[in-house]
Motif scaffolding. Structure first.
Motif, PDB file in Angstrom:
ATOM      1  N   VAL A 170      85.903  -5.151  49.018  1.00 30.13           N
ATOM      2  CA  VAL A 170      86.268  -5.454  47.969  1.00 30.13           C
ATOM      3  C   VAL A 170      85.689  -6.937  47.246  1.00 30.13           C
ATOM      4  N   VAL A 188      87.120   2.562  49.799  1.00 29.70           N
ATOM      5  CA  VAL A 188      86.277   1.274  49.481  1.00 29.70           C
ATOM      6  C   VAL A 188      86.307   0.427  50.827  1.00 29.70           C
ATOM      7  N   ARG A 203      89.720   6.146  39.824  1.00 28.70           N
ATOM      8  CA  ARG A 203      89.513   5.017  40.547  1.00 28.70           C
ATOM      9  C   ARG A 203      89.053   3.640  39.619  1.00 28.70           C
ATOM     10  N   ARG A 210      80.796   1.602  50.340  1.00 26.72           N
ATOM     11  CA  ARG A 210      81.759   1.632  49.161  1.00 26.72           C
ATOM     12  C   ARG A 210      82.090   0.505  49.016  1.00 26.72           C
ATOM     13  N   LEU A 211      81.908   0.235  47.551  1.00 22.97           N
ATOM     14  CA  LEU A 211      82.431  -1.119  47.014  1.00 22.97           C
ATOM     15  C   LEU A 211      83.493  -0.851  45.914  1.00 22.97           C
ATOM     16  N   GLY A 212      84.486  -1.842  45.966  1.00 23.55           N
ATOM     17  CA  GLY A 212      85.538  -1.809  44.643  1.00 23.55           C
ATOM     18  C   GLY A 212      85.588  -3.358  44.221  1.00 23.55           C
ATOM     19  N   GLU A 254      93.413   2.801  47.010  1.00 18.90           N
ATOM     20  CA  GLU A 254      92.124   2.864  48.126  1.00 18.90           C
ATOM     21  C   GLU A 254      92.542   2.820  49.242  1.00 18.90           C
TER      22      GLU A 254
END
Lengths: 384, 384, 384, 384
Positions: free
Chosen positions: A92, A89, A68, A15-17, A80
């Motif tokens: 980042v 996430v 989000r 999971r990427l933010g 997050e």
């Protein structure tokens, strides 16, 4: 239908933010495609813009849930962090203008996230060192997206040299020429050009920071050697531009290797001309980013050999960096994606960043390089 | 059969005498082919070697009468001067090692001959100035064989720039890389390598003199601008070599043009890689000697245009410099021959050397360039 | 100065007489440059034009004595035959329009001259056979100037294949595309175009005869195999043109090799695009006339190898066919000159035409090829 | 944080189900990357293999829920049809060996799904026609993945020609050469090679079906013209191979355009050499798949123009087909992704397949092409 207990476990994307990458930005979209390309990552959160409306707009376009799509990067990190571990996430991505990298990156590291940060790392080596210390302190993975190192044949070039195919290195010459800033686009309101031309946002380097750092990194990456001293010069050809748009340096690298680096954004009509050549006592090589699937080898026995992913003796990393068979061109996005794929592999293996991925150390060196050219332009040879 | 009084007058070749060019030498044979290629010149006399037997051997091979195969260049000048005007040599070609150019060239000029002299002009700028003064004093034509200026598309590049197609110039970058001296050939007895590595014969420059002067001349020729200042560096990668085999310089040219020059003879596997690129406010160009029939033009409107002799808008001199239709490749010898053909035209017209032929002034500048890099390597920026 | 009894004998150029090649003609001038390039031949006589004034004009321009500028080719043959053996023309070059080759060539052979004849050999295979019989009968040397066989790397390609480097051959594909006849230049009075478009002068083939024969010869020369059957098609794209300007053929060669041949003179903007590729069980090669100094090799182990005259393992004939060091481009004229140089060597050695020079047999095959395509266009597969 | 009623609606990816593409297959993975690249599609279901264990393995690897990893394509169609409309697969991708396309495609269409099907469409034109009728009957969208039409500069070539830039077309020549089947890989157990060499699985064409259909489609796509007649030939160079590995055809297209097509999979060392050239009365173009970002334009005024996505006058579709700025190479996967992106756009707009996407009609033509070459090989010219 049913599945048995032997059903293999589904591999979920990491999971990427993203911080930055709002509408109009170029590099954020590239990061998204690259990170998602193999399904290794999914973009699940973002603070895409300081304007929340624009942030939501981007989130909608990119299938990020509106809750989000954060109003600020601070919100992103905080919210997050509070999510359950299996939703939160994991990495980042920082793709803001350069002057914001430092604060965001350190905060993200300290909040426990791995970080992928665009180059140049930040706007001064003092700030860069702070980031490096934060990486060390937190033990998080930190990737600087010197994406050109992801091309299969760049990785092959590095492997060739590391195993001594070229003998002892003598010269490395790298040039990176573009033409898109040959006129004063910033004054005309072009957004990409505008922030790059403002030292408060971009840092002290113009072309030096934007593309010179890539050229510098590529030379060090492929040679497996460090620039120890340089004599640099910089210039702004466009009147009123506050940062350089053109620069060169004479280089001295570890072990007596000599070289040159040139970067320019005023070479009218040139697109993205990053070219590296390296020569040693037993041979040489040339790689051209605009034809990235060819690696030219120069040998004492004469003629020219063009190595491609088809070659039977390709090094394992280069071979693993190809997604398509030989002759099915691999491009910029896939090279970029290789960085993300290898980062994902490290995360899943709970391993540190592998050696072949550009790290915070490379980021620090890039910032030092910019400063060194500027300093050298004023006073002569400079140690790096 | 008979011929009438209307029979056009036969165009006899001009008469050439060569000093140097004995068996084993490369460049003498090139001069002979180039001079004879169109029938503009015939080689009628020579002092091809200080060993008279070898001189006679060359003369026999080249259809020069034995009585005009002289034991020394002094003999050649004296004996030819005494021949009737319609038999006597008209141009003396000097293709000896560099340290002999000065004495021979001045003596030939003073004996009333036009001179074609290989580069570098001589071994110091003091001697070069003496040659220049002799040219001025005697009023003879003096050609320095910077042969790369003879290519049709190099001449086109110069014409394009002179008429402003690229706008105001900003950058010129020239590189000239070879690999044949990557090992110590001189120590192995290779003749071409041996004299070039001996400062007493070659002058103070190694790669600088042998190929750096060509690169320097090409940049000035095409840009129509002069290098005013440079920051240079030189090196010998091969242990024990008394002259440089690798050098670079940062350049400043008339009108704020900036540039770089690189030359090396240790780039293993590279053949004769002379590449020039020039960028101005309105466009750029790239020319590569190893593919000399293509002139790459870079334009703000995008893409790439490759100009060839087929182009309808070719400048007159470039068009006149082609002997074969488009697509019938023109090579090194024909570019070289263009210098001789244009020299012959000037002689027949009793006109001075045309502007587009490299003159003694270019020769002097080449020697200054070598000295400037050497001086700069020791103490920083140098005026030229 | 004196010369001793040890003085080596001067190598005099062989003597050439040309039929055709008057002002305005292209190929005569090429033959003259090529024959003279090394000093192997001197042009001493000519019947350059059926208009004696124009013949004298050309003679004057080319330094041929007016008394040897003949009013007709018959005069040339007769008068030269009567000269002393050490003055007399040794080789007659035939560069007239095609329909005259037959009569002139046979007469020259029968008068005791060696002959160099342009392609296509003549306008029908019946006439071609007569020439071949005259060659046999007289025992003279007969060179057909399929000049593309003179390139060093074409000779290397032939050598590679002959020694089995590509394994058993499977495919050969050759294309030769030009654009200069895309419009009706003949109707506009362009002389080169006009006679080529007149079947009475050029023979039945247009593009087929002018360039198709070169392509056909190149394929057979490099492969060392013969075309045994073909299926051909021809067309005139330009309305009113009496000969083809575009043609193709499917080929079957000795030993089960299959191939294609394409030729066209209506490919707008293409210059002289002769490209050959050959593949066998163990590898392949590609050669492109417009970049003649590169021979691309395709290997099972992958990548691309570009062979050049720099290669240490170059075959002896290819190596001997280079006049300049690697990276000093060799062009069309020098390839052409290689035919003349090798012819001179044979004459001096009193040896027959060497195998690697295109002979009357190749000329006959070229004419048969033209006829075969025409016949096949009407009725299907044709044996050759 | 909250989102207001103004929050833009999130763009959810369309839902894809794949038949075929199990572990070891190449093209299934390509489809997945291409479809997902922009986030336009998500792969949510699959019948990846007839071996359910392998199907589950693939599903796990690709983040497909195990309950949607079906034991058979029949299960997939049935179970997905029963899902709610907002969960159900929208497009079924068929990437099985060719002989299965027909049954699956028709069943999918009749179950109400849009279909993306690999080429060749199927194994006979009778079956192909049945698919076409099913498309018409059901009104579903049907994409045949002739992916080379997705390259920006292929689309540009088509646009150029459609607007008349090349004048009236005269010639189109297309070649597609590979070397990977130069030896009998099928006998060695290579899976990709094995099914392609079995007519029961691949259909009657070997190279013809696998790559010849791409070449054929590319020619028709770019020219906007149809092949009306052909004369073809096919061959198997590898002993015992049941299908062709090499074929050619002479072509006649609408409006008097002539051409050739070559395809081969035994050109040792060649990778994926698809090259198209088209010439008309006013110009020509060449496109090479292995350097897909360059479109060479040939013009009567001479020289060469290389068009790229940087060109200011790029057609809208070509411009929209680029994801990265000029000089950031776009490759095979992105071209492939353009087909999926444009399909998604049509689905969201509830519009039919746009003209520029390869349709069932193109698929039918490809199958006819294979049959026509085979028939022609036996009996001469064939109408298509």
């Amino acid at each position: 239908m049913t599945t048995t207990s032997d059903t293999p476990a589904t591999v979920r994307p990491l999971r990427l933010g993203m911080v930055g990458g709002g509408p109009g930005a170029f590099i954020g979209a590239v990061h998204r495609i690259a990170a998602r390309l193999d399904g290794a990552f999914e973009l699940v959160a973002g603070a895409f813009s300081s304007d929340h409306g624009r942030c939501l707009e981007r989130a909608a376009e990119w299938n990020v849930e509106p809750e989000r799509a954060y109003a600020s990067w601070q919100d992103l990190l905080r919210a997050e962090s509070e999510r359950p571990a299996d939703e939160r996430v994991q990495v980042v991505v920082v793709v803001t203008p350069n002057h914001l990298h430092h604060e965001i990156a350190i905060a993200a590291l300290e909040a426990g996230f791995d970080v992928a940060c665009d180059k140049p790392l930040t706007t001064s080596s003092a700030l860069a060192d702070e980031i490096a210390r934060a990486v060390e302190r937190t033990g998080r993975r930190f990737l600087v997206t010197h994406n050109y190192t992801g091309y299969p044949l760049v990785r092959e070039a590095r492997a060739l040299i590391a195993r001594g195919d070229l003998g002892e290195l003598r010269r490395v010459d790298v040039e990176y020429v573009q033409g898109w800033l040959a006129e004063d686009l910033a004054a005309q309101g072009q957004k990409q050009a505008a922030w790059r031309a403002d030292p408060a946002l971009a840092g002290p380097g113009g072309a030096l920071g934007d593309i010179g750092t890539h050229a510098f990194n590529l030379a060090e990456f492929v040679c497996g050697a460090r620039v120890e001293r340089l004599f640099g010069r910089r210039h702004s050809f466009v009147a009123g531009r506050a940062v350089d748009d053109d620069a060169e340096a004479l280089l001295e690298l570890t072990g007596g290797v000599r070289g040159t680096l040139r970067c320019s954004q005023v070479c009218v009509g040139r697109e993205n001309g990053l070219v590296l050549s390296v020569f040693g006592t037993r041979g040489g090589l040339t790689w051209r980013q605009e034809h990235p699937n060819d690696l030219e080898l120069h040998r004492p026995e004469g003629g020219l050999t063009v190595k491609r992913t088809a070659n039977a003796d390709l090094s394992p990393l280069a071979a693993a960096s190809a997604r398509t068979p030989p002759g099915h061109p691999q491009g910029f996005l896939e090279a970029f994606a290789n960085l993300y794929r290898d980062l994902a592999t490290a995360i899943r293996a709970e391993a540190p960043l592998p050696d072949h991925l550009p790290s915070v150390t490379d980021g620090v060196r890039g910032v030092r390089f910019v400063e060194a050219v500027i300093e050298s332009d004023a006073r002569g040879w400079v140690e790096l």
